[in-house]
Design a protein around this motif. Structure first.
Motif, PDB file in Angstrom:
ATOM      1  N   ASP A  21       0.813  -1.218   0.000  1.00  0.00           N
ATOM      2  CA  ASP A  21       0.000   0.000   0.000  1.00  0.00           C
ATOM      3  C   ASP A  21       0.846   1.267   0.000  1.00  0.00           C
ATOM      4  N   ILE A  22       2.066   1.203   0.541  1.00  0.00           N
ATOM      5  CA  ILE A  22       2.909   2.404   0.574  1.00  0.00           C
ATOM      6  C   ILE A  22       3.409   2.764  -0.812  1.00  0.00           C
ATOM      7  N   GLU A  23       3.285   1.841  -1.780  1.00  0.00           N
ATOM      8  CA  GLU A  23       3.723   2.093  -3.140  1.00  0.00           C
ATOM      9  C   GLU A  23       2.681   2.865  -3.951  1.00  0.00           C
ATOM     10  N   PHE A  24       1.568   3.201  -3.311  1.00  0.00           N
ATOM     11  CA  PHE A  24       0.516   3.966  -3.974  1.00  0.00           C
ATOM     12  C   PHE A  24       0.427   5.335  -3.295  1.00  0.00           C
ATOM     13  N   PRO A  25       1.030   6.359  -3.907  1.00  0.00           N
ATOM     14  CA  PRO A  25       1.165   7.659  -3.224  1.00  0.00           C
ATOM     15  C   PRO A  25      -0.157   8.315  -2.872  1.00  0.00           C
TER      16      PRO A  25
ATOM     17  N   ALA B 252       9.933   8.248  -0.046  1.00  0.00           N
ATOM     18  CA  ALA B 252       9.294   9.247  -0.907  1.00  0.00           C
ATOM     19  C   ALA B 252       8.039   9.802  -0.255  1.00  0.00           C
ATOM     20  N   ARG B 253       7.249   8.926   0.379  1.00  0.00           N
ATOM     21  CA  ARG B 253       6.029   9.400   1.048  1.00  0.00           C
ATOM     22  C   ARG B 253       6.372  10.353   2.199  1.00  0.00           C
ATOM     23  N   ALA B 254       7.482  10.097   2.913  1.00  0.00           N
ATOM     24  CA  ALA B 254       7.896  10.986   3.997  1.00  0.00           C
ATOM     25  C   ALA B 254       8.213  12.373   3.462  1.00  0.00           C
ATOM     26  N   ILE B 255       8.875  12.430   2.314  1.00  0.00           N
ATOM     27  CA  ILE B 255       9.265  13.717   1.724  1.00  0.00           C
ATOM     28  C   ILE B 255       8.058  14.425   1.124  1.00  0.00           C
ATOM     29  N   GLU B 256       7.253  13.677   0.365  1.00  0.00           N
ATOM     30  CA  GLU B 256       6.097  14.276  -0.317  1.00  0.00           C
ATOM     31  C   GLU B 256       5.091  14.876   0.656  1.00  0.00           C
ATOM     32  N   ASN B 257       4.935  14.230   1.798  1.00  0.00           N
ATOM     33  CA  ASN B 257       3.865  14.599   2.725  1.00  0.00           C
ATOM     34  C   ASN B 257       4.356  15.207   4.027  1.00  0.00           C
ATOM     35  N   GLN B 258       5.690  15.401   4.150  1.00  0.00           N
ATOM     36  CA  GLN B 258       6.279  15.952   5.374  1.00  0.00           C
ATOM     37  C   GLN B 258       5.713  15.221   6.592  1.00  0.00           C
ATOM     38  N   VAL B 259       6.012  13.927   6.627  1.00  0.00           N
ATOM     39  CA  VAL B 259       5.465  13.030   7.641  1.00  0.00           C
ATOM     40  C   VAL B 259       6.561  12.038   8.030  1.00  0.00           C
ATOM     41  N   TYR B 260       6.480  11.490   9.222  1.00  0.00           N
ATOM     42  CA  TYR B 260       7.383  10.416   9.618  1.00  0.00           C
ATOM     43  C   TYR B 260       6.817   9.088   9.118  1.00  0.00           C
ATOM     44  N   VAL B 261       7.707   8.214   8.669  1.00  0.00           N
ATOM     45  CA  VAL B 261       7.297   6.898   8.175  1.00  0.00           C
ATOM     46  C   VAL B 261       8.166   5.835   8.828  1.00  0.00           C
ATOM     47  N   ALA B 262       7.532   4.869   9.486  1.00  0.00           N
ATOM     48  CA  ALA B 262       8.245   3.750  10.105  1.00  0.00           C
ATOM     49  C   ALA B 262       7.900   2.465   9.364  1.00  0.00           C
ATOM     50  N   VAL B 263       8.934   1.661   9.088  1.00  0.00           N
ATOM     51  CA  VAL B 263       8.768   0.381   8.396  1.00  0.00           C
ATOM     52  C   VAL B 263       9.298  -0.725   9.304  1.00  0.00           C
ATOM     53  N   ALA B 264       8.525  -1.795   9.469  1.00  0.00           N
ATOM     54  CA  ALA B 264       8.979  -2.977  10.205  1.00  0.00           C
ATOM     55  C   ALA B 264       9.003  -4.154   9.242  1.00  0.00           C
ATOM     56  N   SER B 265      10.122  -4.898   9.234  1.00  0.00           N
ATOM     57  CA  SER B 265      10.339  -5.957   8.250  1.00  0.00           C
ATOM     58  C   SER B 265      10.490  -7.324   8.906  1.00  0.00           C
TER      59      SER B 265
END
Length: 297
Positions: free
Chosen positions: A156-160, A195-208
């Motif tokens: 879902d994160i691949e859909f801006p 990219a989503r963090a930059i585009e939206n001025q937001v923090y993004v956390a990823v857990a793998s």
């Protein structure tokens, strides 16, 4: 307000029963709790560990659906630990049946044990063809004691458009539980998340997820948990607050500042969240013909 995030890099290893899963989760969240986080996130399909003792050789679709039988135990365990350690727990995702359809759902538990859900909206080819999952249809913005958050599951994160929608609704942090089996897949998620963090001025956390299971499609996992920021002066160099070592079991911790985020959205070097020219986006794309015919040699 400063907020501490813990993104777990969870090792998928073979287990022989439910107790093997529960013991690993308890150990992992106890370790994370020592850092006094406000949010803890586990990766996508964390309960796929259960497939290591379910019969997957003959019918993977049926085996995945049998995981639904463990849904009450999963929910009780995660609610208990969120309350015990007093943090918001994005408890990875868990395949679950509703009205005969299988959804890949992220379950979030508040410090008082209340449960919230977010279905995965875009399915990968594997999820459609091998697991026969159903697609979610609704985005949620969760108002918490530590800012407004949304959960976008892996693909879902691949859909801006999804990230922009929840950020325009007020999201401060995007949580991305993820599971990828190779470097290319991991990098697709990682690059899009940043990219989503930059585009939206937001923090993004990823857990793998990392590690492996003797199960079709889960034989290899490639992952690196990370916490990313916008790319501007108030934030970490390279826009990375913290990241793990690739493919190693660990917990990635970072503090993020919501007040700095709010100021940057107004006074940043660029302000893409607010600079969007909405009127242009209403116009259809103009198709222009510029054909020149066969090239003359």
């Amino acid at each position: 307000m400063k907020v501490r995030i813990a993104a777990v890099q969870y090792l998928l290893r073979s287990i022989s029963d439910w107790d093997g899963f529960e013991n690993q989760v308890r150990f992992t969240l106890k370790a994370a709790a020592e850092y006094k986080p406000n949010f803890v996130m586990l990766p996508e399909i964390i309960t796929s560990q259960l497939l290591s003792f379910l019969d997957t050789d003959n019918d993977i679709k049926s085996a995945v659906r049998r995981m639904h039988d463990y849904t009450p135990r999963y929910q009780d365990l995660m609610a208990e630990l969120a309350k015990k350690y007093n943090f918001y727990l994005i408890a990875g995702t868990h395949p679950n049946l509703r009205d005969g359809l299988l959804y890949n759902t992220a379950f979030m538990f508040s410090p008082n044990g209340e449960m919230f859900t977010q279905d995965k909206i875009h399915r990968t080819r594997w999820e459609k063809d091998k697991w026969d999952t159903a697609a979610g249809n609704k985005l949620h913005l969760f108002q918490t004691d530590y800012g407004a958050i949304s959960i976008l599951i892996c693909y879902d994160i691949e859909f801006p458009e999804l990230a922009r929608q929840v950020c325009e609704a007020g999201a401060d942090i995007l949580f991305v539980p993820s599971s990828t089996d190779d470097r290319q897949g991991y990098l697709r998620v990682r690059y899009c998340a940043h990219a989503r963090a930059i585009e939206n001025q937001v923090y993004v956390a990823v857990a793998s997820t990392v590690g492996n299971l003797p199960v079709e499609g889960l034989g290899l996992n490639y992952g690196q948990s990370s916490i990313m920021t916008p790319s501007d002066f108030p934030f970490s160099r390279d826009g990375i607050a913290a990241e793990g070592e690739i493919n190693l079991e660990q917990v990635v911790i970072a503090d993020v500042d919501l007040d700095i985020l709010a100021q940057n959205r107004i006074n940043g070097t660029t302000i893409p969240l607010y600079d969007k020219r909405r009127e242009v986006y209403q116009n259809p794309v103009e198709i222009v013909t510029s054909l020149c015919g066969p090239r003359k040699l």
